[in-house]
Design a protein around this motif. Sequence first.
Motif, PDB file in Angstrom:
ATOM      1  N   HIS A  39       0.847  -1.204   0.000  1.00 30.36           N
ATOM      2  CA  HIS A  39       0.000   0.000   0.000  1.00 30.36           C
ATOM      3  C   HIS A  39       0.879   1.250   0.000  1.00 30.36           C
ATOM      4  O   HIS A  39       2.092   1.163   0.097  1.00 30.36           O
ATOM      5  CB  HIS A  39      -0.910  -0.009   1.233  1.00 30.36           C
ATOM      6  N   ASN A  40       0.246   2.390  -0.114  1.00 29.55           N
ATOM      7  CA  ASN A  40       0.962   3.661   0.049  1.00 29.55           C
ATOM      8  C   ASN A  40       0.985   4.013   1.531  1.00 29.55           C
ATOM      9  O   ASN A  40      -0.060   4.102   2.171  1.00 29.55           O
ATOM     10  CB  ASN A  40       0.250   4.777  -0.722  1.00 29.55           C
ATOM     11  N   LYS A  56       3.625   8.899   3.087  1.00 32.97           N
ATOM     12  CA  LYS A  56       3.925   9.159   1.675  1.00 32.97           C
ATOM     13  C   LYS A  56       2.651   9.516   0.906  1.00 32.97           C
ATOM     14  O   LYS A  56       2.619   9.424  -0.309  1.00 32.97           O
ATOM     15  CB  LYS A  56       4.601   7.941   1.040  1.00 32.97           C
ATOM     16  N   GLY A  79      -0.457   8.075   1.576  1.00 30.47           N
ATOM     17  CA  GLY A  79      -1.501   7.048   1.649  1.00 30.47           C
ATOM     18  C   GLY A  79      -2.659   7.507   2.525  1.00 30.47           C
ATOM     19  O   GLY A  79      -2.498   8.350   3.406  1.00 30.47           O
ATOM     20  N   ALA A 128       5.112  -0.999   2.237  1.00 32.47           N
ATOM     21  CA  ALA A 128       4.745   0.234   1.528  1.00 32.47           C
ATOM     22  C   ALA A 128       5.447   0.309   0.180  1.00 32.47           C
ATOM     23  O   ALA A 128       6.575  -0.156   0.029  1.00 32.47           O
ATOM     24  CB  ALA A 128       5.114   1.444   2.370  1.00 32.47           C
ATOM     25  N   VAL A 133       9.235   4.910  -2.827  1.00 28.50           N
ATOM     26  CA  VAL A 133       9.049   6.099  -3.662  1.00 28.50           C
ATOM     27  C   VAL A 133      10.385   6.517  -4.278  1.00 28.50           C
ATOM     28  O   VAL A 133      11.456   6.115  -3.810  1.00 28.50           O
ATOM     29  CB  VAL A 133       8.439   7.270  -2.867  1.00 28.50           C
ATOM     30  N   ILE A 157       5.653   6.650  -6.984  1.00 26.75           N
ATOM     31  CA  ILE A 157       6.077   5.280  -6.711  1.00 26.75           C
ATOM     32  C   ILE A 157       7.262   4.929  -7.608  1.00 26.75           C
ATOM     33  O   ILE A 157       7.256   5.225  -8.806  1.00 26.75           O
ATOM     34  CB  ILE A 157       4.908   4.304  -6.949  1.00 26.75           C
ATOM     35  N   THR A 187       9.655  -1.228  -6.557  1.00 29.20           N
ATOM     36  CA  THR A 187       8.407  -1.927  -6.206  1.00 29.20           C
ATOM     37  C   THR A 187       8.461  -3.373  -6.688  1.00 29.20           C
ATOM     38  O   THR A 187       8.069  -4.301  -5.960  1.00 29.20           O
ATOM     39  CB  THR A 187       7.198  -1.210  -6.837  1.00 29.20           C
ATOM     40  N   LYS A 197      -4.091   7.124  -3.160  1.00 28.23           N
ATOM     41  CA  LYS A 197      -3.732   7.850  -1.949  1.00 28.23           C
ATOM     42  C   LYS A 197      -4.469   9.169  -1.866  1.00 28.23           C
ATOM     43  O   LYS A 197      -5.193   9.555  -2.799  1.00 28.23           O
ATOM     44  CB  LYS A 197      -2.228   8.057  -1.889  1.00 28.23           C
ATOM     45  N   GLU A 243      -0.952   6.410 -10.823  1.00 29.18           N
ATOM     46  CA  GLU A 243      -0.397   5.225 -10.172  1.00 29.18           C
ATOM     47  C   GLU A 243       0.011   4.229 -11.268  1.00 29.18           C
ATOM     48  O   GLU A 243      -0.702   4.079 -12.272  1.00 29.18           O
ATOM     49  CB  GLU A 243      -1.442   4.595  -9.239  1.00 29.18           C
TER      50      GLU A 243
END
Lengths: 882, 126
Positions: A552-553, A557, A559, A586, A589, A597, A602, A618, A625
Motif C-alpha cells: 500500500h501507500n 507518503k 496514503g 509500503a 518512492v 512510486i 516496487t 492515496k 499510479e
Amino acid sequence: MSELKRTCLYQTHLDAGATMVDFGGWDMPVQYPSGIVSEHLYTRHNCSLFDVSHMGRLIVEGPERVKFLQHVLTSNVMALKLNQAQYCIIPNENGGAIDDAYLYLFEEDNFFLVVNAANTDKDLAYLQEKIKSFNCTIRNVSDEWASIAVQGPKSKEMLTTLAGGVQVTEPMRNALNSIKLEGHFARIAKTGYTGEPLGYEVFIHTEDAKWLWNRLIELGAKPAGLGARDTLRLEAGLPLYGHEFGVDASGKEIPIFAVPVGKVAVSFTPQKGDYIGRAALEKQSAALKRIREEDFSDLTDLPRRLVPIALKDRGVMRAGMPIYKGDKHIGWLTSGTMVPYYLCEGQGITSRYSDETAKRAIGLAYVDSDIKTDDIVEVDIRGKRLHAVIVKEHMRVDSPPFARPIIYKLEEDEVANIDNNRKKMALDLIKLAQENHQWRQKKCINLIPSENTASKAVQLLCSSDPSFRYAEHKKSLSFNNEDIFYYQGTKFIDQVEQMLVEQMRQYLGCTEVETRVISGQMANTAVFSALMDWKNRYNRRVDAQRLGYIMHNHILKGGHLSAQPMGALHDYAAIDPVTEKRAVVAFPVCVDNPYKIDVEETKKLIDEYKPEFIIFGKSMVLHKEPVAAIRKFVDEQKLQTTIMYDMAHVLGLVGDYFQKPFAEGADIVTGSTHKTFFGPQRGVIGVNYKKDELKYGLWETIERRAFPGSVSNHHLGTQLGMLMAAYEMNTFKDAYQKAVIENAKYFAKCLKEAGLDVAGDPAISYTETHQVIVHVGYAQGPEVAERLEANNIIVNYQATPEEEGFTASGALRMGVSEMTRFGFGKDAFAKLAGLIADCVLNNRKVADEVEKLRSQYTEMQYCFSDAEMKEALDGFAKVIGL
Amino acid sequence: MNYPNELKYTKSHEWIKEENGIAIVGISDYAQDALGDVVFVNLPAVDDEVTAGQAFGDVESVKAVSDLISPVSGVVSEINEELLDAPEKLNKDPYGAWIIKVKDVSGKEELLDAAAYKEFCAQEAK
C-alpha cells in the motif's frame, strides 16, 4: 581513585566551561555555565548537543549473529530491517536487566549495539562468555566512534543543513541512515534519550567529533550536560539503569516488565527460542496482564511497578525517598527532581510554547502493583510526608516538532448550566446553518481536494422522499438470482439503483458495480472483508486468516487512512510471525520525487514479499499510479495478487485525461463519490470479473460484505442524487476532466511564479491530478491554513513525505475540482494564486478580494442547465416544498 | 566570584549581616555557583528556634539538596517568602536574596571575614 576516562571531546567541554564529574568512571560534563534548567529548556525549544561518547559501542558479526542476539537480548532481532534500530534489554535468567541497550542495523552483515557507559566492561565480558557457543564475534569499537546526541525541535534543520539538503533519515522514530555531513562520514539514528520528538544520535569517526560539535554550535545548538540529560529523560519517563533497572532500594532486582518501556523491548516470538530469561519474563508478562485487568490476587511475579509521580505539595522528591499510602509503605522514588517546562499559549494544533516557564516536582516511583493512576500517595521527604499523585505520564512526545508537558490537574466538576430554551436553540441553529451555507457557498474559495459541491438537481434529489425510506435487498438463488427486497414501497428506488449501477459500469469500464456502500472507507472495508472471507472460504470452522502481505501507500507518503493498518485495514491485515509486525509493505518512492512510486524498486519488493493484495491510491496524490506496469509484472511472475485501486480522490478523473483503471489491469476499484466526482457523499465498488471466471465468486462475496456486511439500509436519498451525478459525469466528463487537470497544472505554475515553493516535478507542471502541494515551512502548515481560512480560502494543512506527521505539517494540500465546477478558469486561478501568495508570504489581508473573486463564479458548470432542466427543477422544488 | 567585605561568612557557605541585634542570613556566591540552579528552598517558620551549627532549612538544586546551617542561635523573626516562588533569586542575587532574619541572638558559629572566606573557598575548590 583510578584515572577517569575521557571522551575525545573532553577538552571541548573544558573550553566551554563545563563542570566535570565522575560518571561511571568517565570524566563528563554535568553542566555548562548556563546551568541545567537553561540547558533543559533550550533542548525543548531549540537544540542541544550531548556528548554520549562514553557509552559502549559494540559490533556483532558472523554467521550466527542473529541467533546469538535472539538468545541474549529480549527483543526480536528479526524485526529489524536495514536502517532500523530497536530498544532492547540484556536480560538475566531471573527476568531482570543486566543492562538496557539499543541495537542498530546500519549494515546487512553486522549489528551495532550501544550499551551504558558504566556497564560496558561488565556487558562485554558477559556477552563474550555467551558468544562462545555461537559462530560469531563481538568486539568493542567504542574508541573508533564518537557519539553526539543532537536533540530538539531544530535538530532536523541543523543536520539537514550539514547534509547539504539530503534527507537525514526517514521521519519515523528509530530510522537510520549513513550519510556524509559536509564530507564527513556519519551514521545517524533518529533516536534519543530526551523525549524530543525530533532528535538524532550521530555516530562519527573520533577524529571528526570535534568538527561536528563545533559546526552544530555554529548553527545554533548549545551544549548540554548529564544534568539536563537526566531531567529531560525523567520528564519523558525514560528509565535509567541503576535507578529504574537493576535493583530497588531494598536490594531486590527490578523485573523488566515492571518498567513501562521494558515490556515493549520483550518479544516472545518462537523465532527467539528459549532465550535467556524467557521463562521468567513470560511469568512477568502474565502477571502484568492480570494487573492491567485489575486482578491483584497474585502479585508474586510483579510485586511493584514503575509509575510516573507528581508532587502536589511544595517540595522536591528525590531518588530513594519512601512512599506511603496511609500507613502502608508501598515503595520508593527511583528518580526525582524539579524540572522546568514552557507554558503553552493558544489552543489545539496551533498552540505554541510561550516565553514563560514554570517548574514542577516530578519523579518515577517503584510502587506496589495495585496502585493505580490518580491515586494520592505520600512521599517521605526528610521526615515530612508530602502529598503526591500517580500520573499517567509527564509529557507527550507524539506531536512533533515540540514535546508537550502534561501537568496534573484535579478534574473539577463541570457545572451544569445548559440553556434549555429549545425553540430559541432551533432558531439559532437555522441562523447559524444559513450563515455557514452562505459563507462556504458564496464567500469562500474552497480548495479542499476531497470536497465538491453538488448541482442543484443532485441536491434536490438528495432532499426528496427517499432520504426518509428504507430498502434492503439481496440476490436469491431460489428466485433465479434476482434481488429480493425486504421492504414495500421500494420499486422506484430499485429502478434507481439498477440505473445507477449501469451508469457506473459505463463510467468505470467494468462488469460489476456495488453502489450501496455509503462511503469510500466503507467501500474499502467491504472489499477487505470480502477478500478475507474469500481466502478462508474452504474452512470456516477455524479462525479466519487475515490478509498479508499487503502492499500500500504509507500514510507518510500520501496514503489514506482507508488503506492503513491503523485505519480501515485494522481488522484485516495479518501479523508477520517473523517480524511480529503488520504484514504490510509500503510502495517505495523515487529518491528524487517522494510523491511518485518507484516502479523498479516496487518490483523487487513484490518479488520479495509476493503480496496477495496490492492497493493503489492515496489522498496526497500528484501522479498517476503505475497500475499497468505492476499488473504486467505480477502476471509475468504468475502471482495471484489482487490489484485494487482506491480512487477515492480521483474517481471523477477516470478517463482519457488521467487513468482508466480497469483497462490498465486493476481487478477492483473503490472510491468516494464526492471529491472529484459530482455526487453526494457515498462510496462505490467496481470489479471487472466476468460471470464465468472463478473470481466472480469474490465479486459475489463483495456484494454480501456490502449487504448485509456493511449496511442494512443504504441511505436512499443520496443514492437517488448519486444517479443524477452519474448522468452529469457521463455527459460532461470530457470537458470537466480536461479543465480540472489543466487548471491544476496552471494553478501550480502561477503559485510557483508568485514565489511559493510548489512540490512535485516541474517537468509535468507539478501535478497530473486535481491536487497541488505547496511547502510553507516545517510545521508551519496549521498556522498558515488557519490564516488562509481567516481570509476565506479553505485548504488542508498537510505533512509531506519528509515530515513526521500532521502536527509537523509543512505544506498545504489544495484541489481545483470544486472551483473548476464553479467555472474557475486560468484567469481566476492566476488571481487566486496571487492572493494566496500575498497572504502566505506577506501576511496581507485578502479576505475581501477573495470574496469578490468568488462572487463572480457562482453558477454551477458541467451539469444540465438549459431552460427545460431549469423549469423541471423549479417545479420539483415547489412540489417537495424546498 | 564576589565576597562583599561588609559580610561575615561560615565554612558551610552562609553569609551573615548583623543590624540592630537582628542577624540576616543568606548563602554565598560560591555556594550558589556550586549548587547550580536552585529550584526549591525549604524555610523554617517565623518564631522557630534555630541553633548555631545546625540546619534550619534546605536548598534544593536540580541535582541535589543541601542543608542550610544557621550561623547563629536565636529565634526566626522573618523569612523571605519571595524565595518560595522564585528560588532562582538565590542564583541571580545571592547577597540581595536573604533567607531568614534571626532575633534574640545568643550564640554564633566561627565566622570568617571576606578575605579569610575567599581563601577558604580557594582551598576548597582545589
